[in-house]
Design a protein around this motif. Structure first.
Motif, PDB file in Angstrom:
ATOM      1  N   GLY A 222       0.815  -1.203   0.000  1.00 59.08           N
ATOM      2  CA  GLY A 222       0.000   0.000   0.000  1.00 59.08           C
ATOM      3  C   GLY A 222       0.846   1.248   0.000  1.00 59.08           C
ATOM      4  N   LEU A 237      -9.493  -0.688  10.298  1.00 61.85           N
ATOM      5  CA  LEU A 237      -9.473  -1.097   8.901  1.00 61.85           C
ATOM      6  C   LEU A 237     -10.071  -2.492   8.755  1.00 61.85           C
ATOM      7  N   PRO A 238     -10.768  -2.737   7.644  1.00 58.05           N
ATOM      8  CA  PRO A 238     -11.365  -4.064   7.447  1.00 58.05           C
ATOM      9  C   PRO A 238     -10.296  -5.155   7.305  1.00 58.05           C
ATOM     10  N   PHE A 241      -7.447  -5.694   4.377  1.00 51.01           N
ATOM     11  CA  PHE A 241      -7.154  -4.404   3.746  1.00 51.01           C
ATOM     12  C   PHE A 241      -5.660  -4.304   3.420  1.00 51.01           C
ATOM     13  N   GLN A 242      -5.340  -3.854   2.206  1.00 55.36           N
ATOM     14  CA  GLN A 242      -3.957  -3.699   1.732  1.00 55.36           C
ATOM     15  C   GLN A 242      -3.205  -5.019   1.628  1.00 55.36           C
ATOM     16  N   PHE A 246      -6.540  -8.142  -1.866  1.00 53.49           N
ATOM     17  CA  PHE A 246      -7.259  -6.863  -1.934  1.00 53.49           C
ATOM     18  C   PHE A 246      -6.781  -6.080  -3.158  1.00 53.49           C
TER      19      PHE A 246
ATOM     20  N   ILE B 167      -8.978   4.853   3.118  1.00 54.25           N
ATOM     21  CA  ILE B 167      -9.404   3.572   2.535  1.00 54.25           C
ATOM     22  C   ILE B 167      -9.631   3.701   1.027  1.00 54.25           C
ATOM     23  N   GLU B 170      -6.468   4.070  -1.014  1.00 52.28           N
ATOM     24  CA  GLU B 170      -5.735   2.814  -1.207  1.00 52.28           C
ATOM     25  C   GLU B 170      -6.458   1.921  -2.205  1.00 52.28           C
ATOM     26  N   SER B 175      -0.692   4.587  -4.648  1.00 52.63           N
ATOM     27  CA  SER B 175       0.698   4.332  -5.049  1.00 52.63           C
ATOM     28  C   SER B 175       0.861   4.405  -6.556  1.00 52.63           C
TER      29      SER B 175
END
Ligand SMILES: [Zn+2]
Lengths: 274, 326
Positions: A222, A237-238, A241-242, A246, B167, B170, B175
């Protein structure tokens, strides 16, 4: 003291704490020698643990084909940076702990018979952070790929830019990305392999710019770190995530590939493009 | 009324006394002109002294001052009615933290891009405090590609705490959006001038910072991480931001010394917000001067020079050789 005296090339003799590791996923105790035999995969849950640089190189390249370049390039303390410890001290510690001079190892090699240029980052070296040396070595590798018209492969593992080199670190994002833009224009393939973790300035430069981006399973990938995000938005955060899956779901990587299939996947792609 | 800094308090107090005296001399018969002159002199001297010896942390405070002129403030002065704002990245949405469009500066039609902060809480919420999402960077790139197609130079204003960490950002590839701009800006065949007008916050700033020339206003800052962020990570204590600001070398003078920027643009004493028009005039003159130098170059020449400029950034050594000051 020259680089050869300080750099032993092989693995240093293990100290007892190196003999085993706990799986970060399932907490199984894993013996180092089993990990080495099993590509640093957890024997119980198949979690992909961080893989040491030379094991990674052995995984991806044909036997005895890897020739290291720019091995002797070292960081300098351009800012005179001192936090809780002076930067040169931190560097020396990292050099001794990892048996390498910097957070990336670069070289020429063959992969399933094809010539490639390979960069492998080392998270154990100051969190794989990118300062001037990482940026310069990656850029030189890309430029060598451009000159020889050989595919370039970068294996990332990094917390981002190296704060101790301040603005110089930030500019490595520009430098590496501009070099990739030249590769793109010349139609020389560039493949990015994202491993756990790839965040910050590395994620926001060469690691995200692959013609093909490949992630290892369950890797943290991420721009911002999860803690920074949680502090900013003030919410949890779920799950997942990242993580690699995902990113696949959101279209940021082309595939999530098990470590056992990484080399054959690269080989298939590169042979199709050759 | 301009909000003042802690270190400006002595000046503010003197200014109050000056006002009182002026009021007195206006309605009274006493001649206070000598006292008034003395205080005015003292204020000027004190201002010069205070602003000469500011700490890096105080630079950061000025750079983030809520009244500091923003991209749209400068565009209003520089382009006037000629500015046409464009919206949206054509992929997801429009990002108010990044403005983009075309306008006229002097004889030149140019593309203008910039981070946008607000001057109050409502504005800042709308502008997300100048922290773009991926769609902001993609909008910027879309407009820059238009500029390339129509052969118009690009002027960019940098002023952000950083790319937004959230969120949605991302999910939509913050990025990738930043990295893509870094790569693509290095290949745009028209002149690019970048001005750091406030905060140059890390990758979120650099993502529109690949210019043939990069300028910094005197009290702007540019760094790999915010002083607070750096303190939190390296000192494990965000209150050490002053130390981090010093260690990071984030002032324009530092970056000029390191060869990262081309020139420092002087600001009025007290900072750009004391006289936005004067600061805009400096920016305008700089744009005209450097476009005159860059516009005659071919696209190939521009790209070669731009590549070499960023290629040379970095300090390292090889073996036991001396440091290579690239
Ligand atoms: Zn496990």
């Amino acid at each position: 003291m020259g680089w050869f005296d300080r750099f032993t090339g092989g693995r240093k003799p293990p100290d007892p704490s190196d003999l085993w590791k706990k799986c970060p996923k399932c907490s199984e105790i894993l013996l180092q020698k089993d990990l080495e035999r099993n590509l640093f995969l957890c024997g119980k849950c198949d979690h992909h643990l961080r893989m040491p640089v030379w094991d990674r190189i052995a995984l991806l390249t044909d036997d005895n084909s890897f020739l290291e370049i720019d091995q002797e390039m070292e960081s300098v303390d351009a800012l005179g940076f001192v936090d809780s410890a002076p930067y040169p001290e931190r560097l020396q510690k990292a050099i001794q702990a990892t048996d390498s001079f910097e957070a990336v190892t670069c070289g020429e090699a063959h992969l399933e018979g094809l010539p490639i240029l390979l960069a492998v980052m080392n998270f154990e070296f100051m969190g794989g952070s990118m300062g001037s040396v990482v940026g310069e070595k990656v850029t030189r590798l890309i430029e060598r790929g451009l000159e020889k018209r050989h595919p370039v492969i970068c294996v990332s593992a990094s917390g981002g830019a190296r704060m101790q080199e301040g603005i110089f670190s930030l500019m490595q994002m520009a430098k590496t990305s501009a070099a990739i833009a030249r590769l793109n224009a010349a139609a020389v393939p560039y493949i990015s392999i994202l491993t756990d973790p790839t965040t910050g300035g590395v994620s926001a430069s060469f690691a995200s710019l692959g013609d093909v981006n490949i992630a290892e399973p369950d890797a943290l990938i991420g721009f911002a770190g999860p803690r920074v995000i949680e502090q900013t938005i003030r919410q949890k955060l779920p799950d997942g995530f990242q993580k690699s899956e995902f990113l696949l779901q959101h279209g940021m990587v082309d595939m999530v590939v098990h470590r056992r299939h990484l080399k054959t996947t690269l080989g298939r792609l590169l042979h199709l493009w050759a | 009324m301009t909000r003042e800094f802690e270190f400006e308090r002595p000046i503010v107090e003197l200014e109050k006394r000056l006002k009182d005296l002026q009021a007195l001399s206006e309605d009274g018969q006493i001649d206070l002109s000598r006292e008034i002159q003395a205080i005015a002199d003292k204020i000027a001297l004190m201002k010069a002294e205070i602003f000469k010896s500011l700490e890096p942390w105080q630079y950061a405070q000025i750079a983030r001052h809520i009244d500091r002129p923003s991209t749209l403030d400068y565009l209003k002065i520089l382009c006037g009615d000629s500015f046409v704002e464009l919206h949206g990245d054509r992929l997801f949405g429009d990002d108010a933290a990044m403005v983009a469009g075309f306008g006229r500066i002097g004889p030149h039609a140019v593309a203008v891009i910039g981070h946008q902060k607000g001057h109050d809480t409502d504005e800042n919420l709308f502008r997300n405090f100048g922290m773009p999402h991926p769609e902001g960077y993609r909008k910027a790139m879309r407009v820059m590609r238009l500029a390339e197609r129509f052969k118009k130079p690009i002027v960019i204003f940098i002023d952000t705490p950083g790319a937004f960490p959230g969120i949605g950002a991302e999910e939509r590839g913050q990025s990738e959006a930043i990295a893509r701009n870094l790569a693509d800006m290095s290949r745009l065949g028209v002149p690019i001038l970048c001005f750091v007008i406030g905060e140059g916050g890390s990758g979120g700033a650099l993502a529109v910072g690949i210019g043939d020339r990069v300028f910094m206003l005197e009290y702007s800052i540019y760094s790999v991480i915010s002083a607070e962020g750096c303190a939190a990570i390296l000192w494990k204590d965000a209150s050490r931001a002053k130390d981090a600001a010093r260690a990071l070398r984030l002032r324009a003078t530092d970056l000029l010394e390191f060869g990262i920027i081309d020139q420092i643009l002087p600001e009025p004493v007290g900072g750009a917000h004391r006289d936005p028009a004067a600061t805009a005039a400096t920016i305008r003159a700089t744009i005209l001067e450097h476009l005159a130098a860059l516009l005659p170059l071919s696209a190939d020449e521009l790209l070669a020079r731009r590549y070499a400029k960023f290629r040379a950034m970095g300090r390292y050594k090889v073996q036991d050789d001396a440091e290579i000051p690239a």
